[in-house]
Motif scaffolding. Sequence first.
Motif, mmCIF file in Angstrom:
data_model
loop_
_atom_site.group_PDB
_atom_site.id
_atom_site.type_symbol
_atom_site.label_atom_id
_atom_site.label_comp_id
_atom_site.label_asym_id
_atom_site.label_seq_id
_atom_site.Cartn_x
_atom_site.Cartn_y
_atom_site.Cartn_z
ATOM 1 N N UNK A 110 6.521 4.340 -8.256
ATOM 2 C CA UNK A 110 6.099 2.967 -8.460
ATOM 3 C C UNK A 110 7.121 2.247 -7.509
ATOM 4 N N UNK A 111 8.373 2.614 -7.265
ATOM 5 C CA UNK A 111 9.382 2.047 -6.455
ATOM 6 C C UNK A 111 8.897 2.474 -4.766
ATOM 7 N N UNK A 112 8.017 3.258 -4.596
ATOM 8 C CA UNK A 112 7.588 3.530 -3.218
ATOM 9 C C UNK A 112 6.277 3.025 -3.114
ATOM 10 N N UNK A 113 5.498 2.423 -4.006
ATOM 11 C CA UNK A 113 4.173 1.616 -3.713
ATOM 12 C C UNK A 113 4.375 0.570 -3.099
ATOM 13 N N UNK A 158 -13.219 -1.459 6.340
ATOM 14 C CA UNK A 158 -13.170 0.009 6.212
ATOM 15 C C UNK A 158 -11.846 0.301 6.310
ATOM 16 N N UNK A 159 -11.457 1.223 5.165
ATOM 17 C CA UNK A 159 -10.317 1.466 4.923
ATOM 18 C C UNK A 159 -10.028 3.070 5.422
ATOM 19 N N UNK A 160 -10.843 3.801 5.635
ATOM 20 C CA UNK A 160 -10.681 5.015 5.977
ATOM 21 C C UNK A 160 -12.168 5.555 6.628
ATOM 22 N N UNK A 204 -5.854 11.670 6.532
ATOM 23 C CA UNK A 204 -5.166 10.261 5.818
ATOM 24 C C UNK A 204 -3.911 10.745 5.343
ATOM 25 N N UNK A 205 -2.868 9.680 5.329
ATOM 26 C CA UNK A 205 -1.678 10.041 4.800
ATOM 27 C C UNK A 205 -1.368 9.013 3.809
ATOM 28 N N UNK A 206 -2.456 8.357 3.069
ATOM 29 C CA UNK A 206 -2.113 7.136 2.144
ATOM 30 C C UNK A 206 -2.879 7.677 0.755
ATOM 31 N N UNK A 207 -2.506 7.033 -0.192
ATOM 32 C CA UNK A 207 -3.082 7.090 -1.570
ATOM 33 C C UNK A 207 -3.457 5.903 -1.994
#
Length: 70
Positions: free
Chosen positions: A21-24, A34-36, A42-45
């Motif tokens: 949570x602290x990294x989000x 368009x997100x991806x 990709x390197x995101x979630x």
Amino acid sequence: MYLKKCVFFQHLPTNDLLKLIHRMRAVVFNAGDVIIKQGESGNELYIVDSGVLKCRKEESEEVLKIYGKG
């Protein structure tokens, strides 16, 4: 804790969830953004908090999957 309700995270210990949570960070997208793109690495979630995300095949209007909250 919202993430505890997500299947992907429900088995993580609370300590690990708190670290996550602290990294989000929140990201807001507008309708039609368009997100991806297909084929990109990709390197995101992304976790949908509100609204829906429509998954389409590139150059097609056909919706393959719709993701909602969680």
